[in-house]
Structures are given as C-alpha cells and as structure tokens.
Design a protein around this motif. Structure first.
Motif, mmCIF file in Angstrom:
data_model
loop_
_atom_site.group_PDB
_atom_site.id
_atom_site.type_symbol
_atom_site.label_atom_id
_atom_site.label_comp_id
_atom_site.label_asym_id
_atom_site.label_seq_id
_atom_site.Cartn_x
_atom_site.Cartn_y
_atom_site.Cartn_z
ATOM 1 N N PHE A 34 0.951 -0.941 0.209
ATOM 2 C CA PHE A 34 -0.117 0.573 0.057
ATOM 3 C C PHE A 34 0.207 0.767 0.062
ATOM 4 O O PHE A 34 0.315 1.934 -0.723
ATOM 5 N N THR A 37 3.474 1.643 -3.540
ATOM 6 C CA THR A 37 2.057 2.483 -4.259
ATOM 7 C C THR A 37 1.975 3.868 -3.987
ATOM 8 O O THR A 37 2.063 4.432 -4.967
ATOM 9 N N LEU A 38 1.511 4.463 -2.520
ATOM 10 C CA LEU A 38 1.930 6.176 -2.387
ATOM 11 C C LEU A 38 3.345 6.455 -3.257
ATOM 12 O O LEU A 38 2.899 7.621 -3.533
ATOM 13 N N ASN A 41 3.670 6.618 -6.374
ATOM 14 C CA ASN A 41 3.200 7.945 -6.784
ATOM 15 C C ASN A 41 3.454 8.850 -7.124
ATOM 16 O O ASN A 41 3.843 10.254 -7.938
ATOM 17 N N VAL A 44 6.681 9.275 -9.430
ATOM 18 C CA VAL A 44 6.448 9.204 -10.801
ATOM 19 C C VAL A 44 6.098 10.587 -10.888
ATOM 20 O O VAL A 44 6.690 10.920 -12.152
ATOM 21 N N TYR A 45 5.539 11.239 -9.814
ATOM 22 C CA TYR A 45 4.902 12.339 -10.036
ATOM 23 C C TYR A 45 6.115 13.635 -9.552
ATOM 24 O O TYR A 45 6.063 15.335 -9.357
ATOM 25 N N TYR A 140 -4.096 21.084 -1.227
ATOM 26 C CA TYR A 140 -4.612 19.583 -1.611
ATOM 27 C C TYR A 140 -4.082 19.524 -3.407
ATOM 28 O O TYR A 140 -4.098 18.810 -4.270
ATOM 29 N N THR A 141 -5.251 20.528 -3.937
ATOM 30 C CA THR A 141 -5.640 20.649 -5.574
ATOM 31 C C THR A 141 -4.402 21.494 -6.005
ATOM 32 O O THR A 141 -4.428 21.470 -7.728
ATOM 33 N N LEU A 144 0.659 18.377 -8.675
ATOM 34 C CA LEU A 144 0.698 17.345 -8.489
ATOM 35 C C LEU A 144 1.663 17.584 -7.024
ATOM 36 O O LEU A 144 1.568 16.128 -6.366
ATOM 37 N N SER A 147 -0.283 17.734 -4.609
ATOM 38 C CA SER A 147 -1.717 15.917 -3.899
ATOM 39 C C SER A 147 -0.855 15.502 -3.691
ATOM 40 O O SER A 147 -1.063 14.253 -2.902
ATOM 41 N N SER A 148 0.660 14.737 -4.506
ATOM 42 C CA SER A 148 0.671 13.194 -3.912
ATOM 43 C C SER A 148 1.050 13.418 -2.228
ATOM 44 O O SER A 148 1.266 12.305 -1.848
ATOM 45 N N THR A 151 -1.760 13.516 0.466
ATOM 46 C CA THR A 151 -2.082 11.199 -0.143
ATOM 47 C C THR A 151 -1.626 10.725 1.102
ATOM 48 O O THR A 151 -1.562 9.905 2.168
ATOM 49 N N PHE A 155 -1.935 9.143 4.430
ATOM 50 C CA PHE A 155 -2.311 8.330 4.933
ATOM 51 C C PHE A 155 -1.468 7.759 5.751
ATOM 52 O O PHE A 155 -2.114 7.350 6.900
ATOM 53 N N PRO C 217 -3.414 -4.300 -2.179
ATOM 54 C CA PRO C 217 -3.257 -2.742 -1.530
ATOM 55 C C PRO C 217 -2.631 -2.212 -3.163
ATOM 56 O O PRO C 217 -3.132 -0.699 -2.730
ATOM 57 N N ILE C 218 -2.683 -1.994 -4.154
ATOM 58 C CA ILE C 218 -2.196 -1.472 -5.044
ATOM 59 C C ILE C 218 -3.390 -0.556 -5.694
ATOM 60 O O ILE C 218 -3.649 0.212 -6.157
ATOM 61 N N VAL C 221 -5.007 1.611 -3.543
ATOM 62 C CA VAL C 221 -4.069 2.896 -3.302
ATOM 63 C C VAL C 221 -4.709 3.572 -5.111
ATOM 64 O O VAL C 221 -5.424 5.326 -5.128
ATOM 65 N N PHE C 232 -11.736 15.653 -4.798
ATOM 66 C CA PHE C 232 -11.392 16.526 -4.979
ATOM 67 C C PHE C 232 -10.789 17.339 -5.133
ATOM 68 O O PHE C 232 -10.506 18.185 -4.714
ATOM 69 N N GLY C 233 -10.989 16.916 -6.317
ATOM 70 C CA GLY C 233 -9.937 18.182 -7.502
ATOM 71 C C GLY C 233 -8.999 18.324 -7.548
ATOM 72 O O GLY C 233 -8.474 19.135 -8.350
ATOM 73 N N THR C 234 -8.203 17.105 -7.069
ATOM 74 C CA THR C 234 -7.316 16.121 -8.057
ATOM 75 C C THR C 234 -6.951 16.070 -9.200
ATOM 76 O O THR C 234 -7.580 16.309 -10.170
ATOM 77 N N HIS C 235 -4.939 15.612 -9.570
ATOM 78 C CA HIS C 235 -5.214 15.798 -10.887
ATOM 79 C C HIS C 235 -4.604 14.325 -11.152
ATOM 80 O O HIS C 235 -3.522 14.228 -12.452
ATOM 81 N N PHE C 236 -4.351 13.932 -9.926
ATOM 82 C CA PHE C 236 -3.842 12.076 -10.565
ATOM 83 C C PHE C 236 -3.801 11.616 -12.117
ATOM 84 O O PHE C 236 -2.572 11.303 -12.770
ATOM 85 N N GLY C 241 -3.806 18.663 -15.400
ATOM 86 C CA GLY C 241 -3.119 19.859 -14.261
ATOM 87 C C GLY C 241 -1.935 19.022 -14.327
ATOM 88 O O GLY C 241 -0.864 18.647 -12.946
ATOM 89 N N LEU C 247 -0.544 6.613 -16.412
ATOM 90 C CA LEU C 247 -0.763 6.100 -14.729
ATOM 91 C C LEU C 247 -1.834 4.595 -13.972
ATOM 92 O O LEU C 247 -1.543 4.439 -13.200
#
Lengths: 212, 368, 609
Positions: A34, A37-38, A41, A44-45, A140-141, A144, A147-148, A151, A155, C217-218, C221, C232-236, C241, C247
């Motif tokens: 878990f 992965t976060l 992420n 990656v960004y 938060y927004t 990137l 956000s990442s 998050t 968590f 878990p993957i 996420v 929530f307006g994110t841009h993943f 954005g 991804l």
C-alpha cells in the motif's frame, strides 16, 4: 484484549509462531505494498508539477490570488525533530514491552505513556506542518506535488493515529491491570504495528524530504 | 447415484463427434474474404510485418493445440475405467519428463520470441524516407487529420498516397482513443498532451476501414474512419481540390467562390445563420481544430457523423434533422431545422467536394 | 455404529441448535460462511449471466436497437465487474471457507469472526455496486475504467463513483479474508501435515492469498487517487493538471494481472484434487505443481504491461514484458502436462466432477495458447481490444475458472449437503455447457482476427460480423439453458437426492473422513497425518474404513457466534458509501463511529458467552 478462540492461543501451531503475531506480520506485509504504491506515485510525479510551491526549489505559485515567487516549502529541521521523536517512540514501546513481559507494571505504564505522547507529538507536528504549507500556498489540489505529498503523508498520519488509539487502549488496559506477563502479546502485536508505521516513515522521510 | 442409462451413453459418444466437426467448420470459417476490416489480409509494410509474426505464432499454437489436446483425448479413451479395474500404478511423477516438458515449450517460445523482438525494433525505428507526416487527433467521437506539409485539415477520410511512407503523429483532444485500421497497421492508443507515432506504407489502392479501439464513452462504437489510399495523381487532385474549398464567411466578395446552385447558396447562408460555423470550419487550409469536424470536402467523403454513416443525402438529412436520434450523446445539438432548411443545407454540404466527380459514383468501403 | 440412515438423521440433529436467520447472521462457522459466500456468489453470477444474455441478444444481428448505447455500456461493464468480483472470486471463497480447514484437519479458520466480517463486507459491497442500477448510474466505462474517461469532466454521473466505492468495499473483504486464510494454512495444519504434504487445493489457495495480499493494496491506492480526482479536485490522472492517464493503466494492471491469477489458481487447485481421485492415482508431479504455481504467482507481478502494448511504451519495455509473458507460459504448460500425466495410466471414472475437470483442461489449453499469441506485441497490436482478446479471457475465465469451480461444486456438493447431485442431470449440464460455451466463444477468435473491436454495442451489416455473432448468441442461450439444468439439479437433489456417505468418491483428502455434512466441529478427534493423500494412505494401512460416526461434541470448544462482525461490516460499508454521494461528511463519520464501536466491542467480547 480478549481475542478469538482458544484455538488461536493455546494449541501448538504448525509454524510455532503465535497465530495473532503471524496475522499482524501478514497484514504488515500487505500494507507495505500500500505504501509502496503511494511512494511510487509521489516519485512518478516528482518534478512534474506545473506550478509551485515546490519542495526544494523556488517557483512561481499562486498566493493570495496573485502569482508570486515562492520559496521551497519544506522545513527540514522541524520534520527531522518529528522523525527523531517517532524513532524514539519505537524505542520506548520496546521498553514498555520489556516491562510487560517481566511483569513490571510501572515500567510498562511509564514507557507506554511516553510512546503515546511521542505519537501525539508527531501527529501534532504534521498538523502544524500541513497548516503552515497551506498558508504558504500549497493546497491539496494546487499541484501534483501537493496532491501526492498530502495523500502519502496523510495516509501515513492516519496510520499513526490508528496506532496511537491502539496503544492508548492497551495503556488503559495496563493501568487497569489487564496486561499481566501472560498477556504481553497484546502489547507486542500493537508494538509491531507501531514499528511498521515508524519504518514507513523512515522511508518517507529521506525519499520525500531529503532527496532532491 | 443414478445409473448411466443407454440414452446417456449415446450422448457421450456422438456429442464429442459433433464438437470436433464444429471445430473444423469454425477453423474453416476463418477466411478473411467478406471482412472489410480483417487483420488477415495485410496491405502495408507495417501490417505485413505484424502478420508474419502472427502467422508464426498461430502455426506453432495450432500444432501444439492438436498435439496436446490429441494426447489428452487419447488418454481419455485409452485409460477409461471399467468396472472391476484393479488400482492403477500409483505413479507420483517423473523428473525427466518434467525437464522435457519444460524445455520443449521454452524452445518453441524462442521461435516466437526472436521474430517478435526483431519486428518490435524494426517497427519502432523512425522512418527516414521523407515520410508524409499526418497529425491525427481523436475526438469524442470522430477522427481529425491534419497535413502540415500541405497546411490542410480534414476529418473522417484520411487520404494517403501509394508508395510513400505515412508518418502518423497521434494525440487526442479529450479521452484516450485507439487508432486501428487493421489492413494497414496495428493499433496505437492516443493520449492527451502526448504524441504517439505510427508509420506505414502501402502499395495497394483501396478504401480501408478503421475504428476506434479503446472504449471512449457512449459512442465509441460509432467512431470510425477510412484510409483512402490513392495513386499520386489522384492524391494530388484530392488535396488540391480540398485546398480550393473555401469559407462561406463574409470577406472580400471575390474570394468567396459561390456554390454551383441556388439551393446550395441558400444552404450556405443557413450554415452561418443557424450557427454551424461556430463548430465547423469549411476551409481546409490552415483551419484550426474546432468542436466539430472540418467540413471542407464533406461532399465526397465516404462517410459522415464520425466516419460511420454512409454519406448519402438521405443520411445527411436524417443527421441534420436530429443528430441525437442518429447518434445519441454527440455534442451536436438538435437545431430544430425544418425540412426545407435541411434540403438546402444538404445541397450546400454536397457542394463542398474536394474532387468534382460524376454524381453517380460514390466511394464505398470495399476494403480491396 | 453409524449407518447412513442414522447419519442423515444425525445431520439434522447436529444443526438443530443452530437454526433460523439469527444463527446465520451471527455465525462464525467457516462452513456456514462458505455456504453464504456460495449462495450469494451464485446469485450474483446469475445476474452477471443475465447481463451477458442481454448483451448477446443486442449483438445477435447488425444494427439492433434492443439496448440503447448507454445501457449496453452499463451492462458490459457490470457483466465484467460482476463476474470477476462477485462471481469467480466469492465462488472460490466458498471453497476456501468450506474446505481449507477440513483439508488441513482444523476445526475452523484462525479468526472466525474476521471470516464472518469478510463475508458481510463482501455482501454489502456487491449490493451497493448493483444498487447503482436503481439510480440509472451503473458503472459504464469498462471494468478497468481507463483514465481520463473516468475523470469528472468526461464521466460526470455517479457511475464511476459507484464502481470505485463498490470495489473499495470488496477489496477490504478480500484483504481481511486473505490474512485469515494465509495464517490458517500456515498455522492450523494438523500434526504431521508438512507443507509438501498439503492437498494441492490448499497450496493453490495459499498462493492465491499471497497474491491477494500483495495486489489489492495497489488497486486500493489507485481507486483512492481516482476518487480524489473526481471528488476533491486533484489531478492524478487529469492531463490539464499535469496528471498522466497512463499511470492509471500501470497501477490498474499491476493489480489486474495478479488478479487474473487470483481468478484461475483456485480452479487449478480444484482440478488438481478431482483429476487424481477420478483417475484413481495420485497427482502427477506434486512438487512441480507446487513450484510452478509459486513461479507463476511471482512472475505474475512482472508482466502487467502486456495489457498496454498499444500504448507506445517503446521497444525496450515492449520486449521486456513480452519475454516475461512468454516465460509464464512455461510453468503453465508444466501444469497442463502434469494434469495429463495424472490421467495417463489411470482408471478414469467418468463422473460429473471429472467431466468438468477434463473440460477445464481442454478449454484452458485453448485459452493459454491464445494468451501466448497475445504475448508478442506485433501480433498483439492487431489482437488487443478486439474480440480475439474477448475469446482468450473467456476461455481462461469461463473455460478455466468456471469449469473448474463447477467441477468443485459437483465434487464437494455431497460433503456440504449430505446429498448426491444427479449424475444424469450433471451430464446434461456438462454437455450443454460445453457446447454452449464453445459455440459462444470460439467464433470470437474469428471475429477478432477479422477486425471486430470489443466493447461495441453494434456493428454495420457490411462488416461481415453478422453470421458468427448470430451463432454466438445461440450459444449463449444454450449456456443459459445449461445453468437452468444446474439449478434444477441442485434444487432437486437438495430435496430428494440420494443420501451421501462420508466418502462417495473414494477421496484422498481429510474432508472425506468425516460425515456428510460435517458436524460443527469438523473432526471429533484431531487427525494426525504422515503423508500426502492422507486418506488413501490411511486406507492402505488400515484397510476399509467404517462410515464415521456422528458424535455428541461434548467437550469440544468452539468459537461462539457474534453479531459484531456484521455490525462492523455495516460501519465499514457506511463509511465508504459516505464518499459516494457528494462526499457526505456525516455519513462518513457515522460509519467510522460504528466501525470503531464494532471493533472495540469485538475485541473485548468474551471468548465464550
């Protein structure tokens, strides 16, 4: 805490490990994916944000409705101190567990309290940090990175919170005398979870805060 | 336990025979004729390369299929249990066999892997033979084609010259789509803010159908296109004709070429009055991407409404009458046009031809 | 002492104390939980089947307007999602629940209340996912929900949100169960049952649990990130954005590929039980089967991008994933050959379980071969997103998993219910299913190679696709009939089927050493094991074994029933539902409160009450 069946506690297990201990290790193994992965992420960004604020560089960001130059947003000394507090808390819970296993109630309660306090401090530091970032333009927004970052650390912070609640519950039980030496496993399992939460932070701290 | 009745025993015998017969018929039905969009009749160098790798793997797979299924079916007959059978030999395994049937498949796979890797790298190489660059953009639910070399843009039909490599630079204006024209190329997905590349060269003239191959919303099914492969002369005629189609917008009077008949002239006025110009350009030269497909040359396109509706007057009229009824979910609203207005507009659109041609001939998607 | 007649009356007596709805709601007995999973999963499977029949009816001829495009897109999405998450997975869970403890000689799983919790969370998840139909907002973007179609901009309705929340809830159920079964298999084996003496079904289930633990878990996420984007307006995954839709594909398939092994391995396990019993000889190459299973699972984490060959990853990535995918074919082939080696030289008993197990092998060979063909990117550039792929995965998931699980159903029905299923109806079921299945899915190979893309609600008459589509529709109707026969067989046999002895098939594993159905505590005396195929070995040394007696069960300690699992499950589901409806905070908080209350009450519940 009274747990499941007698089966889980008394008869010899095929591996020799206590069933509940095996369960928490299994759960921890899953949780590793878990957080992996976060963290992936986040990586990656990394460097892909379209606007600031950014973690380690100055950038253009939107502040109070205007585009301005923003400083790198991380406050490394504060987070380093919080990291140290979290690391010490793992040490404290080991001491508490030692007290529990030896039937030393005072040692158990003392060090377990210290652990809980450290956990609360860490959460407080994160809350402060998030609010501070928000006021410096990292919502938060916003980008990137925001956000990442939020998050991932959010968590993690949730896991810390759950750990604090769990340890506090065991602490209350200990104060009520419900954690004699034979029941030290109850604390051991909570402590394993706590160590895991700590280890995740040991990965997050350099990857997010220190790496450029 | 129920006893096996005689009638059931018969079922057990003839059903397998029927199945095998059906299987043979099915395999026979693989013939690519009759399928305009088949992958089994490659008409370009790229598709030819893909087809070679496919055929290799298909042949090997077929051999393995018959061998392994054959052994299985044989075993079922040979070792079927009879009442009173003694307990069979309690074999636990055989190490040598394990090795053999690990190595042999690995060897077979090598025969697929080698051509695979060769073709992967061959098809990834950037073409260097003065290719014709075409910028392809996927939209919900139509395909746009831009020719930087000629400063032209069109939609639905992608004309390409024979004997010249076509270098596609592909993206999307909204969601992920996939460009697939099986006889000429494998698929390539298109992503926002990114260029994906695909190239091919064909020597065979024809109209090759293609379809979007990545689910992209309500009308993914109706997001098609045609690749019109023509000899150089016809290709030049087409693109020069397309460049000559000009806008109805008011400008210097002499630059607007009047349409050939009064009904079309009426349609031209309606085109502006009803707001069609807001979404559709009618000049191909240097036109920007708009909400709707560029309509220069729509008169002699093979299809309309996202490359799938055959371009007849009747279909155009249906479309103008209520696009939502023809392709629910499209961005084009129902303009509430009267039948008279529709007739005029159809005449106008019909007049926007790239190639003036005898009216009786219509391009069809014959495939070959 | 116990005759079959007495055994039957005893069966009634054994469950007499635990009757009624409340006993089912509070049950922590793995066998009852297994039945709950089985019944729920079968009902969801029928819903998924009905969705398929509707799809096939729409596709039966060109340009049909039986289903609107929007409804078609909802139905194909829900068909896939339902079959995978509410069909195959919980049907496998039925067998994990019922038979893992029995096969390892245990009285129950390691955490019986957690087991119940998993079931209720699964049920709530499945109901919530299907409740989307009531809002005309069933998920409609395909079961793998590619970004950026799933962004709020291009999917403004609740469809995607239902999918996210439903899957998130189901994921929690799967993870909880995976921890449970993983620990159960490792720790609760009977004395003498070393790992390499475990039944193959237990081995394959163990590997499946590991895959679940590492893969879910993957997707958790990925779903969180998508939900954050939408609400929530994110841009993943939103390009405007800076986000990258690719991804999503990576994250999804990092989960998605192990998921397909999660779907097939239990069936591998079932077939590895059935083939030896009905060949009257042991599984050929036990160790090779174990190691190939482990190898497949391990490699399965390294091939995810073979679902992305058309995205333009570049030649290096294409090559690496292609080779990895071809590599997986090798241990898979090893398994197939070992199954053939099992029946080779045997005395094959053609009973219904064996029919389905053999059907599995025959169909899986085909699905595996088409899979090898996709492994080559050049070939796959034509095959991906076409009906050739649809053919492949139905051959492995239906021809594979469903045939395998059906073999398990016929094999284990006597043990679970104390009744035999009708052999005559079983054979009719098999042939209808075999013919219907091949008629429906074999022509899809042809259609795919001849250019029919997937996920289309219709096709033009001039494309040539009409003939085979019509055949496939007929095939699907035959499949529907097959399942009708199955249901009739089940209902008829429950009512008046022949009474089942403890061991109707001359089985090799421990579940056949206890009465049918088992008493609540499973084994009157904990078994000791000193070899593989423990029961065959026992018979070899002790000769014919008497029909096991039903005993009083006095002195056997069992976990008490509890309602905290369903309460906590409700809290969990409620928390996630709060994220569904415009993120309603009070619903989320209420859900969290109920969950925490449930957890604490559960933790402090006395073991006996």
């Amino acid at each position: 805490m009274a747990h499941d069946t007698a089966h889980a506690m008394h008869p010899p297990t095929a591996t020799g490990l206590d069933t509940r201990k095996l369960a928490i290790w299994t759960f921890i193994g899953s949780e590793c994916l878990f957080f992996a992965t976060l963290i992936s992420n986040y990586l990656v960004y990394k460097g892909k944000s379209l606007v600031g604020p950014l973690p380690h560089e100055t950038s253009q960001c939107l502040l109070h409705g205007q585009m301005t130059t923003c400083e790198p947003i991380f406050e490394i000394p504060l987070v380093t101190f919080g990291t140290a507090v979290l690391l010490f808390s793992s040490f404290f819970v080991v001491l508490a567990l030692n007290g529990a296993q030896r039937g030393n109630r005072k040692q158990l309660i003392g060090w377990l309290s210290a652990t809980v306090v450290c956990g609360l401090f860490f959460i407080g530091m994160q809350v402060y940090e998030f609010r501070h970032f928000y006021h410096k333009g990292l919502g938060y927004t916003t980008n990137l990175f925001g956000s990442s970052f939020y998050t991932l650390t959010g968590f993690h912070g949730t896991h810390v919170t759950i750990g604090v609640i769990w340890l506090a519950t065991v602490l209350v039980l200990a104060i009520r005398g419900k954690i004699p030496a034979e029941k030290s496993l109850n604390l051991e399992i909570a402590a394993l979870y706590w160590h895991f939460v700590d280890v995740v932070w040991i990965v997050i701290f350099p990857v997010v805060y220190l790496m450029r | 336990m129920a006893l096996r009745t005689p009638s059931l025993r018969r079922i057990d015998r003839w059903v397998p025979a029927v199945c095998v017969t059906l299987a043979v018929l099915v395999l026979a039905g693989c013939a690519p004729e009759g399928y305009p969009q088949t992958t089994l009749a490659p008409k370009s160098d790229f598709a030819e390369l893909l087809d070679q790798v496919f055929r290799r793997s298909f042949q090997l797979a077929t051999i393995v299929f018959f061998l392994v299924e054959g052994v299985l079916v044989w075993a079922l007959f040979r070792f079927r249990g009879k009442p009173g059978d003694a307990e069979p030999a309690q074999t636990h395994g055989n190490a040598m066999l394990e090795v053999v049937w690990t190595v042999i498949p690995a060897v077979i796979l090598v025969f697929i892997a080698i051509p695979t890797i060769q073709v992967i790298f061959k098809t990834a190489a950037v073409p260097t033979d003065n290719p014709l660059v075409i910028e392809v953009t996927g939209h919900q639910w139509w395909w746009e084609f831009r020719y930087p070399e000629y400063n032209l843009v069109t939609a639905g039909d992608m004309h390409v010259p024979l004997g010249r490599t076509v270098d596609l630079r592909m993206t999307t204006a909204d969601v992920v789509h996939s460009f697939w024209t099986p006889q000429l190329a494998g698929k390539r997905d298109v992503f926002p803010k990114r260029d994906n590349r695909l190239w091919f060269r064909t020597e065979t003239p024809g109209v090759y159908p293609g379809q979007c191959a990545e689910f992209c919303g309500t009308q993914h099914t109706r997001m098609a296109f045609q690749v019109v492969a023509q000899d150089s002369a016809s290709f030049v005629t087409w693109r020069e004709g397309l460049a000559a189609v000009s806008a109805p917008a008011p400008g210097p009077v002499d630059s607007a070429a009047p349409p050939p008949n009064p009904l079309a002239a009426q349609g031209q006025q309606l085109f502006t009055a009803k707001g069609c110009v807001g979404c559709h350009a009618v000049t191909a030269v240097g036109a920007p991407t708009m909400t709707g497909p560029n309509l220069a040359g729509v008169g002699d396109r093979t299809h309309v409404a996202g490359g799938w509706l055959p371009n007849t007057d009747e279909n155009l009229a249906r479309w103008l009458h209520n696009p939502q009824a023809v392709k629910v979910g499209v961005l084009m609203p129902n303009l509430g046009l009267t039948d008279v207005e529709i007739t005029a507009l159809v005449a106008y659109l019909r007049s926007l031809r790239a190639v003036p041609a005898p009216p009786a001939v219509a391009l069809t998607a014959a495939g070959n | 002492m116990a005759t079959i007649a007495m055994g039957h009356a005893g069966a009634e007596a054994a469950y007499a104390e635990k009757k009624g709805l409340w006993s089912w709601i509070t049950t922590v007995d793995h066998k009852r939980i297994g039945i709950l999973y089985g019944v729920s999963a079968f009902l969801f499977f029928l819903i998924g089947g009905l969705e398929a029949l509707l799809l096939r009816w729409q596709l039966g001829a060109p340009e049909k307007t039986f289903l609107s495009p929007e409804l078609y897109n909802q139905l194909f999405t829900m068909h896939g999602t339902t079959m995978i998450f509410l069909g195959v997975m919980p049907l496998s869970a039925m067998f994990f629940n019922y038979f893992i403890p029995l096969q390892i000689g245990a009285r129950d799983v390691a955490f019986p209340r957690l087991n119940a919790y998993s079931y209720w969370v699964f049920l709530f998840g499945g109901l919530i996912l299907n409740a989307s139909f009531l809002f005309n907002a069933a998920p409609d973007m395909g079961w793998f929900a590619y970004a950026n179609l799933t962004s709020k901009q291009y999917s403004p309705g609740l469809n995607v949100d239902f999918w996210i929340i439903g899957l998130q809830i189901l994921g929690i159920a799967s993870l909880a169960a995976a921890v449970n079964f993983f620990v159960t298999i490792l720790n609760l084996r009977a004395p003498g049952m070393k790992m390499m003496r475990m039944p193959m079904f237990v081995w394959m289930s163990l590997i499946t649990q590991v895959l679940l633990l590492l893969a879910f878990p993957i997707i958790t996420v990925a779903l969180v990130l998508l939900m954050l984007d939408r609400n929530f307006g994110t841009h993943f995954f939103v390009p405007s954005g800076g986000g990258d839709p690719v991804l999503w594909q990576h994250l999804f398939w990092l989960f998605g590929h192990p998921e397909v092994y999660i779907l097939i391995l239990p069936a591998f396990g079932v077939v590895s039980e059935v083939l030896p019993v009905f060949s009257r000889k042991p599984l050929f190459g036990y160790a090779a089967m174990v190691f190939s299973g482990c190898f497949i699972a391990f490699l399965g984490f390294g091939v995810w991008s073979h679902h992305m060959f058309s995205t333009g990853m570049g030649p290096m990535a294409d090559t690496v994933f292609s080779l990895g995918t071809m590599l997986i074919a090798i241990p898979t082939g090893v398994k197939i050959f070992n199954w053939i080696g099992t029946v080779w030289g045997g005395s094959i008993q053609f009973k219904t379980p064996m029919y389905f197990a053999l059907g599995f092998v025959a169909m899986f060979i085909i699905g595996g071969l088409s899979g090898v063909m996709h492994a080559s990117p050049p070939a796959d550039l034509q095959q991906t997103d076409s009906y050739f792929i649809v053919a492949h995965f139905h051959y492995v998931l239906f021809g594979g998993s469903i045939f395998g699980l059906t073999a398990g159903a016929y094999y284990w029905f006597p043990k679970m219910t104390g009744r035999m299923l009708s052999e005559a109806l079983g054979k009719v079921h098999f042939w209808l299913m075999f013919i219907g299945f091949n008629l429906t899915f074999a022509p899809m190979h042809i259609l795919g190679l001849n250019g029919m893309p997937r996920r289309v609600y219709t096709y033009s008459a001039d494309m040539g696709f009409g003939f085979w589509n019509a055949i496939e529709t007929v095939g699907s109707l035959i499949l529907g009939l097959a399942f009708l026969v199955f249901i009739i067989n089940i209902l008829k046999s429950l009512r008046s089927g022949a009474v089942a002895p403890a061991d109707p098939w001359h089985g090799a594993t421990l579940e056949w050493s206890i009465p049918s159905p088992p008493q609540e505590w499973n084994f009157a005396v904990e078994p000791t094991v000193d070899s593989r195929d423990a029961l065959w070995e026992l018979r070899r040394t002790k000769g014919v074994l008497p029909e096991p007696a039903r005993v009083s069960g006095r002195g056997i300690h069992l976990p008490s029933p509890s309602y905290w699992p369903i309460v906590t499950a409700f809290g969990t589901a409620l928390t996630l539902v709060g994220f569904l409806m415009h993120v309603t905070l009070w619903v989320i908080l209420a859900g969290v409160a109920i969950t925490m209350f449930g957890i604490f009450s559960w933790a402090f519940e006395p073991a006996d009450h």
